[in-house]
Each structure stands twice: as structure tokens, then as C-alpha cells.
Write an enzyme that holds these catalytic residues in place. Structure first.
Site, PDB file in Angstrom:
ATOM      1  N   HIS A  77       0.797  -1.057   0.071  1.00 30.90           N
ATOM      2  CA  HIS A  77       0.065  -0.022   0.081  1.00 30.90           C
ATOM      3  C   HIS A  77       0.701   1.249   0.063  1.00 30.90           C
ATOM      4  CE1 HIS A  77      -4.057   1.853   0.989  1.00 30.90           C
ATOM      5  NE2 HIS A  77      -3.081   2.652   1.293  1.00 30.90           N
ATOM      6  N   HIS A  83     -10.494   2.456  -2.723  1.00 26.65           N
ATOM      7  CA  HIS A  83     -11.087   1.795  -1.289  1.00 26.65           C
ATOM      8  C   HIS A  83     -11.762   0.685  -1.349  1.00 26.65           C
ATOM      9  CE1 HIS A  83     -11.197   3.398   3.280  1.00 26.65           C
ATOM     10  NE2 HIS A  83     -10.102   3.470   2.745  1.00 26.65           N
ATOM     11  N   ASP A  87      -5.947  14.166   0.777  1.00 16.61           N
ATOM     12  CA  ASP A  87      -4.662  14.167   0.018  1.00 16.61           C
ATOM     13  C   ASP A  87      -4.768  15.237  -0.568  1.00 16.61           C
ATOM     14  OD1 ASP A  87      -3.566  11.680   0.499  1.00 16.61           O
ATOM     15  OD2 ASP A  87      -5.084  10.690  -0.809  1.00 16.61           O
ATOM     16  N   GLN A 141      -9.768   7.960  11.500  1.00 15.49           N
ATOM     17  CA  GLN A 141      -9.848   8.808  10.232  1.00 15.49           C
ATOM     18  C   GLN A 141      -9.810  10.409  11.003  1.00 15.49           C
ATOM     19  OE1 GLN A 141     -10.707   8.375   6.851  1.00 15.49           O
ATOM     20  NE2 GLN A 141      -9.639   6.378   7.579  1.00 15.49           N
ATOM     21  N   ASP A 181      -3.166   7.518 -13.359  1.00 12.08           N
ATOM     22  CA  ASP A 181      -3.499   6.258 -13.559  1.00 12.08           C
ATOM     23  C   ASP A 181      -3.998   5.427 -11.977  1.00 12.08           C
ATOM     24  OD1 ASP A 181      -0.265   6.759 -12.976  1.00 12.08           O
ATOM     25  OD2 ASP A 181      -0.675   4.640 -12.312  1.00 12.08           O
ATOM     26  N   GLY A 236      -0.547   8.823  -9.368  1.00 11.92           N
ATOM     27  CA  GLY A 236      -1.345   7.449  -9.674  1.00 11.92           C
ATOM     28  C   GLY A 236      -1.541   6.478  -8.418  1.00 11.92           C
ATOM     29  N   SER A 293      -3.253  -0.840  -6.793  1.00 11.09           N
ATOM     30  CA  SER A 293      -3.925  -1.890  -5.757  1.00 11.09           C
ATOM     31  C   SER A 293      -3.928  -3.106  -6.441  1.00 11.09           C
ATOM     32  CB  SER A 293      -5.405  -1.318  -5.378  1.00 11.09           C
ATOM     33  OG  SER A 293      -6.232  -2.470  -4.706  1.00 11.09           O
TER      34      SER A 293
END
Lengths: 982, 288
Positions: free
Chosen positions: A246, A312, A334, A548, A735, A772, A775
Site C-alpha cells: 500500500h 478503497h 490528500d 480517520q 493512473d 497514480g 491496488s
């Protein structure tokens, strides 16, 4: 200590949602006459009790007496047969409860202390006779066992007393401090440690996966051997987070075969951008690429715009609402964490899910136990999650898509992206640059830390099924985030109160602090200063928790007073948890003991390099054998109903896409309300310019030709923006690779080809990648209904998102046909390329020939079309995509509620149905006012073929003979039918 | 501690400073905080109409760092204060009532105006600032959850019902709604009084300006009597669900690409501004 528990129940005297709610439950197959609802507040105090009078006053603060009634410590007694109460499990974020608590505190001028809280729950009253299993099934659609607790009572059991007063408080035992972990064990034991986690000395249970492989564990063991000590659990957990796929993207970074020694990312993605930027010279649009939380390009002389798209997926499979909500508010961070803090100004979404008309047929456990959520439940949950996140945060969400394929039934993909706006400079500081200095204080801002999201990045689905509710998927709290977002990007940033900022996402503090520590080369953290949701957390949990709504900032000591004062006045919790140093080390203290002391170079760069090998072999698929029908009327209507083609406007209208006042070209366009693939939004209200966004993906091409699949994505994402009039040289792309089984050389072979496609086609268009994400393991392992073990892997999925700057919003072009008598053009070549197309999917055979991209020709065409739009020669433009020309022409007609009479240049050798539904790339349907015929044709050259005119109320298409003649109304009905009831 | 920094000027993010426009001396206070989110576009709309404003966090008002009495217009803008928890606008209204009630009363005594848009209207309704028949400020109307049970974001057509300083010169408003709870509701008696006293400011209608008669999507939420906005009995307060500030310019309007083409073909000039701006111009005119 004994506690005082009171229960206030609130219901509408006449609930306006009753009919919709009841209809919805009925549509799911439950024989319900009516479904009433009450909101419940359970108030728990220890230090004091409330009087009856106080409780009545409190209730009055929580209801609207014009339309609502309430009970205090008494049961609501409507007519019903069953009662179902749905609350949260202990430790799950309860936003309504928190707001109710604040209201009570404000009203009674008191503060709730440790162990006191308000918990919200919802009480459903069911009228209608249902057997118990049906009732439990109904409860399961109202609740998710991972985050909710459910109580069911019959009318008789409910009696006069009603439901119990339940307090879902977290009960924790004091945990130990940091423990040393022995790595001098057998390889088999090491592998178990990596897979299942550290053995907890108190509980005797494994703590959950570290996701470290044997080579990594050997490297860690050897490192600590040279130090002459054992690592602590804090250190090991921290390394596991920092080295995770990750965070480090090991697959994209690893050497691959003999020809990609520097890895896919450096060789293909980064190299494309570097070479494009170099060639562009002064015309380079990039400001910040790959290095920060988002990528950024030039907006104008004063502003830059940022973009980032996240996935996610695993959390959304388990808790669609919570997972998607956390996804969108996470990517908002972000943005806030880009440079010194960009203001989030546009959200985008994308959902890849199974066909919602199919039921859950996959099980995590044997014997049909623990079924995965149904595709419809997942779809509705993720739709709501992204909606609540954006709506509550005041960020418009105009752009998005749904893609349906049953290979997403085991694991859905949830894409969430955010565009931010940031002035280039304030007071001489470049705002996209940030550096923590030695001596700056480490300040954590926002929500508190709990046991939620421990091992969030690495938890396997099996582990998430275990009965450890407080570590389940976290529910985001957009309002807590909105509060710090506002104070940071609208106040603190421009006052210059901090020097660096980043988001707490995967890995929590362990990643955010260690990442910022690179800027000054060291950090020293006191874990016992971190504010917690409850006591009893072990140091390693505090360090890696993914609770969070938190940011980490570097605040110079001189500014601390002003910073903390500002946060206090905005009701935002901020805590100094340590300071940045230049020691070269990441040092963490807890309770006076050092629990972590690792060199930053080892933490960030110590992970062993991997060598991956790949394999690729083209497989031959059967070609369809269905002959071409004489007329295509019925087929076009069926194509309009395909899930990947039809309208999902039910999502559009529940997402606020007009907040911030910048709506120019929205998610639906024209009188007939057709969904666009690109949207245009003003992000600086007093500028002529606007930001265009589009997205494209072609998962159905991946198994046939991953290289051209990448080309199709890049071409289509760029083309969506060009159709609105955005010049190609202002466009950048992002991407998102969502792959499967990335330990399988064949999957890696597909990945390598797709990445090479990214390089070749981005270069050919001169369109840089700016950000980008990948996952790599989107697979489901479990059982089918017959108890056979099954693995369901998503099709290799590459989402390309594009962002571009429109020079003049007033000249933008929408997709709808506008005025009768306008000329209809097809721009670009149509070839027989139906492999992986929607039409072949309908015919039941994927075929082999996917569209081949001629990027050179496309690039020239796009510049010409953008120029024609800039000269206001174009009345409408629509990029031809899934479903080909037939669908594109129908959508343009439906959007304008205007017919067309067309004769298409179907080549002699080509089947008319193939001509109509081929998905050849780089094409547009354009309408032009007759007055502009000559100028338009001059601008576009031979690329534009005039095929007919708009007019009337029917879409009439001929090739060599009449192919179809369908009412625009009928096309609209077909287009809107599939999700009409959602 | 840097006490000097307490008087924080809010930088305007992502809205370039408005070009030097002629501003009236009266200023507006735009509330913010706790999930209010339309403060910047509201400020921009007022600025374009000619009224300067300050965006003030409710906590700064409570702390006495800013004073309501320095302003002539109070705006509760759109947003999702407290995430709509405990009912849209309710928690924010409680915070105002529990902390700023006296100041607000005083403000309403003066020759001042109050505007609430969307979440702002929900706050006004919970505060009882509308309808306020007799200035006792009890809650008499409710903005219930939409009939559809979820947020609805789309353009609506509004018809001004009764002329007041708020609606003067307006033929039609064409702007977005975006709310989960805009379903206007009150007792039959209250409705009668609202109508009698000509307090209905705007109703939802069809594109041809005929009444929506409750029909979706023209009436997007099920509002009683198609009511989209009302004024207080003394006309000082206007609350409305739709967002005129979100479509200030011609090309913010849903159908602008078609209208532009029609205008060009017929040789008419393409408009620059949206008619929705008239609401803000009317405010400025009131003070001029």
C-alpha cells in the site's frame, strides 16, 4: 462506576419518507405494509444524572415540535408487528450521537467526561406479517453486522416497555506496553509471523497480518542482529506499515524480467512524465508530480490545481457505506495535505460492482456461511458513502461512473478522487513546497485515535470477519474533517502558521510522521500525548491506528501559541505529540521508555528489492456467430439498456454537484438529461477558466489486449475533455491500476503490457501522468453456493482520469443536439474492432480484435476540434465510447430531445451492426449550425464526415439500406429504464 | 503568544479579489463554521451586487470578537451544519439560540435584513425567525426530509409569489436545489396565515411558470403548497431552499449551451449574468 442511562425516542407525526421507504423495502421482496422509523438517543452519564425536566428540555433540543414527537424513557407505541433497532457496535464512529452530545453540552452548559456519551440508533417499526427468517433478512438489509448491532422484537416482546437501554461502550483491559519480538525463529515461524501477525503475550492470539514476506523478515532480523537487540512490537508493526504494498508499491518498484530492471513505475510511468516535461520546456504544465499527496498542474498565473484518485476496495466490500465514505474523505485529505494545503473543490467517483440484479452467490465461509453482500447492497452503500462524504463537506461531485461486471461481485472497486485549488504563492512562499525543520513541533489535528482501522491496509477479509468489532472498518466523520479543513486551508495556511502538513491515512501516525521526518531527517514522538478515544490502547496500536479525520503538521515553536489558539476557537482538537529532529532516526517514546528507535534510512529504504518475472500469451476467444439482423431498431433499444451504457442519474441527483458555485457543464446535460463522460467546473469564480474532468476504463479489453486497453483509457479520458473544448496541451492524466493475483506471472505479464501502453500512448499524446495509485490484489477467495472453493478475481482494471484547463468556460460545448436542421458529423475512422465491446458482450462472445489506437492521428484531430470549438463553430460534441456510434448518436439525440436523419458510410465489406457498435477510438459525434459548415469542414479536414441532419422526433439511420427508425422518446425510455427504480 | 494574530482576516480562497466594484457602505455578515459550506459563493454574489461582507465563524461571534451590530445584513448560507444530525439546521440553530439570542433580537429590532439559503433557511426555521408572525419566534414551520428520502440536486424554476423588497423585479429564478430536507411543512392554520400575510416569497413551478402542484421533479421535495421560500411577517427575514448564489453567471445555468445557440442563431446577444443575481441586487437596493 454506576452510570445513568436515559433514552429519548423521536418520530415524525407524519413521516414524509414513509412511502418511499416502504416501497423500497417492498421492492426488495419483503411483504411489508408500512415501515415506520424513530430516532433514538441513548444518553449515558456517570458524574451526574439528569432530572425529568432536564431530559424533556434536552428532547426539545433534539426534535422539531412542528412535525415530530418524542418520548423520554418511555416506549414509542405506534401500531406495528415487529420492532428492529439498529445501532452501532462499540467503538464505531457515531456522528449523530456526537452532535447530540454537543447540543446537550451547549444547552446545559456542561461537559461530558470520560465514560459519558450519547449513542444514536434507529428503531424501525414493521407493519405486516413476516416469518422470523424474513424478518432477520430484512434486518440484514438495514444493518451491516460489521458496524451495527441489531435487536428484533415482536409486538408482544416489545410490550409497553419497548426496547432495552443498551450502552455500546468500549470495554478494554489495560494492555501491556511495548514488547520485544523474537525474530530468531525458524523460517516457517517467521512466515507465520508475517502472515498472521505478532503473538499477543496476554491473549495468546495473533494480532493480525504484518503482510511481510520472508525476505523482508530476514532483512529486519539481520538489521536488528547488527544492532544487537530484538525489535519491539512497535518497530515491527511500523516497518510492516511503511514497507507495505500500500505504501511502497513494491510491485511497481520491483525489477521485472530482464528488460525492466528499474521497475514499471520508473520505466514507464515516471519516465513518460519526465520526458514529456522536458520536451515541453517552457510550456510544461506540471508543477508537482508523484512526490506529494496529489499531483498538480498550472491553472493560471495565480493558481495551481491538484488531482488525486484513490481506491478503497477492501473496506467497501465489507462495509460499502463506511468504506466509500472513508475513501472520499480520505482523498479529500490528500488534497488538504498537498503542499501547504489545497482547498478541495471537486470530487469524482467510480464504482465497479457486480450486476445489481443478481443476488449474493459467494460465501466467505463454508456451508453457505457468511455471504458476501449482494451487488445491489454494495452499490447502494458505496453510492451513499461517497454522497454523504462530498455533500457534508461542501465539495461538488459532478463526475463519476459505474461499471458493471460480475467479476466485481467478490470485491468491488471504489474509486474516489479530489481536485484541489491552491494559490501559487502567499507572502513570498511557494505553497506547493513544504519542509519541516528541526525543532518544529509535531502537531496532530482533528479526530482522536481509537482501535479502528488497525491493520487497515493489511487486514485480510477473513480476519475482518472475526469478532473484533472495535477494529472493524471505520466510518468517516465529515464534519470533524470539514472543521479542520476550513481552518487549515482558509485560515492557518495563509497566516503561515505551519511549515509542513500531511494526511494520516494508511499506517496512521507511523506513516505520516515518518514521512514528514524525511524533510528534516528525524523525529521524536511521545505516544502518551496522543489523544485517544478511550483508554487501554497499546503503544503499537496508537502508532499505526488509521482512525480517520486527522492531519499531522509541523509547527514552528514561535507560531505554536497562535496556531493552538486558532484551532481552539474553531473547535478543532490539536495536540503536540513530539518534535522534528535531525538525528536521522525515528524515535518513539511511551511512558518514559523508548519503544522505537530506527534509522530513517532503514525505515524508508531498507526493504529488500524484488525481482519479478512475467509471462504473457495471447489467448484466442471465440468470435460471435450471430448473423446481422436486417433491422437494428430492437438491438439499439437493447443496447441503450445495457448497464454500462444506460443512465445512472439516480446517483447524479443525490450528489451535490453545484456547491461552490462553479457548475458549467454538469453530470447530466440537455433537455433529455443524458449523462456526460466529462464535466466542466469553475474553481476560481472570477476567472474565465474552468477545470474539466473525465475518466475512462476498459476492463472488458484487458483479458484480450492489456496494451491497447491502456491506450483506450488514455485516448478516451483525453477525448472527453477535448469534446468540451479543452486544448490537449493543457491536459494531464492519472493512473489507477486495480489488478488481481499480482503474484501470478501471467497477471504481471498483463500489468507490464498495460504499463508499457501507458508510456507509449502518454508519450504519443504528450500528456503527462501527474499522480497514480495501485491496488494489486483484488481477489475474493471463498465458496460458492455448492460449497466449492472459488476464487473470483476482478478483471485487470486501469482507470485513467484526466484533468485539463478550459481557457474560456463561456465557449464550452455540451453534448446535446441543439437545433433542428443542424448538420451531424462523425469525426474519426470507424473500423471493425469489436473485441471486448458492449455489443459482443451482448452477443455473448468477447472476440479478439480490440480497438487499436492511432495516437498520432488522434492528437492532430483533437487539436483541430478544440480549435473549432474555440472559434464557436460547434453546437454539440460527444465522444464515441462504449456501445459505439449507434449508442453515441442515440445519446446525442435523446439529450437534445431531437431526432436525426442520417446515412452512414458503412463500407461494403463491413456488417452494418458492426459498423454501428464498433468501439473504434478517437471518434466524436458533432453537430454544427448550417452557417458554419464551410468553416467547420475546413478546420477538421477529411476527418469529419457529414452524415445527415437533426430534426423531427425519430432517430433514422441508413447504411446501404435503412437500418433503424426509432422514436427518440423510446430511446430515452430504454436509456433510463434499468435504474429507474433506484 | 501572539495576541496580535487574534484579529484574523479571512483570506479569500479560490475567488480572486473582486475587481474594484462600487460597494455600498453597509456590510453583510456571513456565518460560517461547523459544516456551513456556501459562504464563499454567497460572499461573491453579494460583492457582485455591490455589498461587501465578512465571513465570520460563529465561535468568533460568541466570543465577542466580532459584533453583529456592525452589520446590516446577516446571512446564514448553505451547508451541512453538523451533518444534518438531529435534523437539518437544528444543531446550529441551537448553538445560535443558546449563545447569541440577545444579540440577534437586537439586530432584528433594527432596520436590518436576514437571509437564509438552504441550510440557512433550515436554521431560520428552527430559530423561529420565519414566519415570526408576532415576533415570539416559536417554531411554526418545518423543513422535513425530502419525500424521496435523500438529497436532491437539480435545477428548479421558481416563481415569485408576493412582491417585497426581496423579490422586486424578478420574473423567474432558475437555480439549483441541493438538500436532503427541504420539504416545507406547517399546520393548515399556519399556512393560511402565511398566505394571508403574503409571506410566500417563492414557489416551485414548471418551466412554463404554471404551478408544480407537488409534482416531482418540479417540486423536488414534496413541499406543502410548492413553497420554496418565505419571508417573516415584517419582511426583514427571507428563507429559501434553492441556491441563487450557485448560478450567478449565465453559463452556470443548466440549459445555457442551448440558450446560447438559440440566441446566436437569432442574432440576439448572449447574456453574461444570470437573472438569479436580482435577489442580491434587491438587497443592495434596499440599503441604498
Amino acid at each position: 462506576m454506576a452510570s445513568f442511562v436515559h433514552r429519548i425516542e423521536v418520530h415524525f407525526t407524519k413521516d414524509p419518507r414513509l412511502k418511499t421507504r416502504t416501497d423500497r423495502v417492498r421492492s426488495l421482496g419483503f411483504p411489508v405494509d408500512e415501515l415506520h422509523l424513530a430516532d433514538v438517543y441513548t444518553i449515558v452519564t456517570r458524574s451526574r444524572d439528569f432530572t425529568r425536566d432536564e431530559l424533556v428540555q434536552v428532547a426539545q433540543q433534539l426534535v422539531n415540535p412542528v412535525v415530530q414527537e418524542y418520548t423520554v424513557d418511555e416506549a414509542t407505541l405506534p401500531l406495528f408487528d415487529y420492532a428492529i433497532e439498529v445501532g452501532f457496535l462499540p467503538g464505531v464512529t457515531d456522528n449523530v450521537g456526537t452532535t447530540a452530545r454537543q447540543t446537550i453540552e451547549d444547552f446545559l452548559a456542561m461537559k461530558f467526561v470520560e465514560g459519558e456519551a450519547v449513542y444514536s440508533s434507529q428503531l424501525y417499526f414493521v407493519r405486516g406479517q413476516m416469518p422470523r427468517p424474513a424478518l432477520e433478512k430484512l434486518a440484514a438489509t438495514l444493518a451491516n453486522p460489521l458496524v451495527n448491532r441489531v435487536y428484533i422484537r415482536t409486538r408482544q416482546e416489545y410490550g409497553q416497555k419497548g426496547m432495552d437501554r443498551v450502552v455500546p461502550a468500549v470495554e478494554l483491559h489495560e494492555l501491556s506496553t511495548a514488547e520485544p519480538v523474537d525474530l530468531e525463529i525458524s523460517d516457517a515461524e517467521l512466515m507465520k509471523l508475517g502472515k498472521e501477525g505478532i503473538l499477543d503475550p496476554q491473549t495468546g492470539q495473533r494480532r493480525g497480518p504484518l503482510a511481510l514476506d520472508l525476505a523482508q523478515l530476514h532483512t529486519i532480523r539481520d538489521h536488528f542482529r547488527t544492532l544487537g537487540r530484538k525489535p519491539t512490537d512497535v518497530e515491527l508493526e511500523s516497518l510492516a506499515q511503511t514497507w507495505s504494498e500500500h505504501c511502497k508499491h513494491t510491485i511497481f518498484a520491483s525489477s521485472m524480467d530482464d528488460d525492466v530492471p528499474r521497475g514499471l513505475y520508473k520505466t514507464y510511468i515516471q519516465a513518460a512524465t519526465n520526458e514529456i516535461r522536458e520536451a515541453a520546456g517552457e510550456k510544461d504544465i506540471c508543477v508537482s508530480v508523484f512526490s506529494d499527496n496529489s499531483g498538480a498542474i498550472v491553472f493560471d498565473d495565480e493558481f495551481i490545481v491538484t488531482h488525486k484518485v484513490e481506491t478503497h476496495n477492501s473496506p467497501s466490500a465489507l462495509d460499502p457505506f463506511g468504506g466509500a465514505l472513508t475513501g472520499i474523505v480520505g482523498v479529500n485529505r490528500d488534497t488538504i495535505g498537498f503542499g501547504l494545503g489545497a482547498k478541495p473543490c471537486i470530487n469524482i467517483y467510480g464504482f465497479c460492482v457486480g450486476d445489481p440484479e443478481t443476488g449474493p452467490s459467494l460465501f466467505r465461509g463454508k456451508d453457505a456461511s457468511n455471504p458476501v453482500l449482494s451487488p445491489r447492497q454494495i452499490l447502494e452503500g458505496v453510492v451513499r458513502g461517497v454522497g454523504v462524504g462530498g455533500n457534508c463537506s461542501g465539495i461538488p461531485t459532478p463526475q463519476g461512473f459505474c461499471w458493471f461486471d460480475n467479476r466485481y461481485a467478490g470485491k468491488p472497486l471504489v474509486f474516489a478522487g479530489t481536485v484541489g485549488i491552491l494559490p501559487r504563492e502567499t507572502g513570498g512562499r511557494k505553497l506547493h513546497e513544504k519542509t519541516a525543520h528541526k525543532g518544529d513541533l509535531i502537531v496532530m489535528v482533528g479526530g482522536r485515535v481509537g482501535k479502528d482501522g488497525i491493520h487497515g491496509a493489511t487486514f485480510s477479509s477473513e480476519a475482518l470477519d472475526s469478532k473484533s468489532p472495535v477494529t472493524a472498518v471505520q466510518i468517516g466523520d465529515p464534519i470533524t474533517q470539514k472543521k479542520f479543513s476550513d481552518v487549515i486551508v482558509k485560515e492557518a495556511r495563509d497566516l503561515g502558521l505551519y511549515r509542513s502538513i500531511t494526511d494520516n491515512g494508511a499506517g496512521g501516525l507511523s506513516c505520516s510522521v515518518a514521512e514528514m521526518a524525511k524533510e528534516c531527517n528525524g523525529c521524536h514522538v511521545h505516544l502518551d500525548r496522543v489523544p485517544l478515544k478511550y483508554h487501554g490502547m497499546a503503544p503499537w496500536e496508537v502508532w499505526i491506528s488509521e482512525s480517520q479525520e486527522r492531519m499531522t503538521l509541523a509547527v514552528p515553536p514561535d507560531n505554536l501559541g497562535a496556531f493552538m489558539d486558532l484551532m481552539d476557537r474553531r473547535d478543532v482538537e490539536a495536540t503536540v505529540i513530539g518534535e522534528f529532529t535531525d538525528s536521522g532516526r525515528c524515535v518513539v517514546e511511551c511512558g518514559g521508555r523508548t519503544v522505537m528507535d530506527i534509522g530513517l534510512d532503514f525505515l524508508h529504504d531498507g526493504l529488500p528489492k524484488k525481482q519479478l518475472t512475467t509471462r504473457f500469451e495471447r489467448k484466442a476467444n471465440p468470435e460471435p456467430v450471430v448473423p446481422c439482423p436486417g433491422r437494428l431498431d430492437a438491438i439499439l433499444l437493447l443496447m441503450m439498456k445495457q448497464k454500462n451504457i444506460c443512465s445512472t442519474e439516480f446517483i447524479t441527483v443525490q450528489y451535490d454537484h453545484t456547491v461552490q458555485g462553479g457548475h458549467v457543464l454538469g453530470p447530466v446535460q440537455g433537455k433529455g438529461r443524458v449523462q456526460s463522460v466529462a464535466t466542466l467546473t469553475k474553481v476560481v469564480l472570477n476567472s474565465k477558466k474552468a477545470v474539466g474532468l473525465s475518466q475512462a476504463l476498459f476492463p472488458s479489453y484487458s483479458e484480450i489486449d492489456p496494451y491497447q486497453m491502456a491506450g483506450a483509457g488514455i485516448d478516451t479520458a483525453i477525448r472527453g475533455l477535448v469534446a468540451m473544448g479543452i486544448p490537449p496541451d493543457t491536459i494531464a492524466i492519472l493512473d489507477n491500476f486495480c489488478w488481481c493475483s499480482s503474484d501470478d506471472p501471467e497477471r504481471l505479464g498483463q500489468l507490464k503490457l498495460a504499463a508499457k501502453g501507458c508510456y507509449d500512448f502518454a508519450k504519443a499524446f504528450s500528456t503527462p501522468f501527474i499522480s497514480g495509485k495501485d491496488s494489486m490484489f483484488n481477489d475474493f477467495s471463498g465458496f460458492d453456493a455448492d460449497n466449492n472453493p472459488v476464487k473470483v478475481s476482478v478483471p485487470p482494471t486501469l482507470l485513467i482520469s484526466s484533468i485539463g484547463v478550459h481557457p474560456d468556460a463561456a465557449k464550452a460545448v455540451s453534448l446535446d443536439a441543439k437545433i433542428a436542421g443542424d448538420l451531424v458529423y462523425i469525426v474519426g475512422q470507424t473500423r471493425e474492432e469489436l473485441g471486448g465491446s458492449e455489443y459482443f458482450a451482448y452477443l455473448g462472445s468477447p472476440g479478439n480484435t480490440v480497438p487499436v489506437l492511432d495516437a498520432g492521428a488522434a492528437k492532430e484531430r483533437y487539436a483541430r476540434l478544440a480549435s473549432a470549438i474555440a472559434h464557436e463553430l460547434v453546437a454539440s460534441a460527444f465522444p464515441v465510447s462504449h456501445g459505439g456510434l449507434g449508442v453515441a448518436l442515440a445519446k446525442v439525440a435523446v439529450a437534445g430531445k431531437l431526432g436525426m436523419d442520417l446515412t452512414l458510410p458503412v463500407p461494403d465489406r463491413m456488417r452494418p451492426d458492426y459498423f454501428l457498435f464498433s468501439e473504434s477510438l478517437s471518434r466524436f459525434v458533432v453537430t454544427v449550425a448550417p452557417d458554419h459548415k464551410r468553416a467547420f469542414e475546413q478546420a477538421l479536414g477529411a476527418d469529419a464526415v457529414l452524415v445527415g441532419r437533426t430534426g423531427g422526433s425519430r432517430l433514422r439511420i441508413s447504411g446501404r439500406v435503412l437500418l433503424l427508425d426509432v422514436g427518440v422518446d423510446d430511446l430515452e425510455k430504454a436509456y433510463k429504464a434499468p435504474f429507474g427504480g433506484y | 503568544m501572539a495576541a496580535a494574530k487574534r484579529n484574523i482576516k479571512r483570506p479569500v480562497v479560490a475567488a480572486k479579489a473582486p475587481a474594484a466594484r462600487k460597494m455600498i457602505p453597509e456590510k453583510a455578515l456571513i456565518m460560517s463554521g461547523y459544516g456551513i459550506n456556501s459562504e464563499m459563493e454567497t460572499q461573491e454574489a453579494l460583492a457582485r451586487a455591490g455589498m461587501a461582507s465578512d465571513i465570520v465563524h460563529i465561535n468568533d461571534l460568541i466570543a465577542g470578537e466580532q459584533r453583529l451590530s456592525d452589520y446590516r445584513l446577516l446571512v446564514f448560507p448553505g451547508g451541512f451544519s453538523y451533518g444534518d444530525d438531529t435534523g437539518a439546521g437544528n444543531a446550529y440553530a441551537n448553538r445560535v439560540r443558546n449563545n447569541l439570542w440577545d444579540e440577534l433580537q437586537e439586530f432584528l429590532d433594527g432596520d436590518n435584513l436576514v437571509l437564509g439559503i438552504c441550510n440557512g433557511f433550515q436554521i431560520l426555521a428552527n430559530l423561529g425567525l420565519v414566519p415570526a408572525f408576532d415576533r415570539s419566534y416559536g417554531r411554526e414551520i418545518a423543513l422535513m426530509p425530502n419525500r424521496g428520502g435523500r438529497l436532491e440536486c437539480r435545477f428548479v424554476t421558481l416563481k415569485p409569489e408576493h412582491e417585497s423588497h426581496w423579490t422586486k423585479g424578478i420574473e423567474r429564478i432558475w437555480c439549483p436545489v441541493s438538500h436532503g430536507e427541504g420539504n416545507f411543512s406547517c399546520s393548515a392554520e399556519t399556512l393560511k396565515k402565511i398566505k394571508q400575510k403574503k409571506m410566500v416569497a417563492f414557489t416551485y413551478c414548471r418551466e412554463d411558470m404554471s404551478p408544480a402542484n407537488g409534482e416531482y421533479p418540479y417540486n423536488p421535495n414534496g413541499a406543502l403548497g410548492d413553497i420554496a421560500g418565505i419571508t417573516s411577517a415584517d419582511r426583514k427575514v427571507l428563507g429559501m431552499m434553492p441556491h441563487p448564489e450557485r448560478a450567478m453567471e449565465f453559463y452556470n445555468l443548466y440549459d445555457w449551451p442551448l440558450v446560447k445557440e438559440q440566441a446566436r442563431r437569432e442574432g440576439r446577444p448572449v447574456p453574461k449574468e444570470s437573472p438569479n443575481m436580482q435577489i442580491f441586487k434587491n438587497i443592495v437596493e434596499y440599503f441604498s
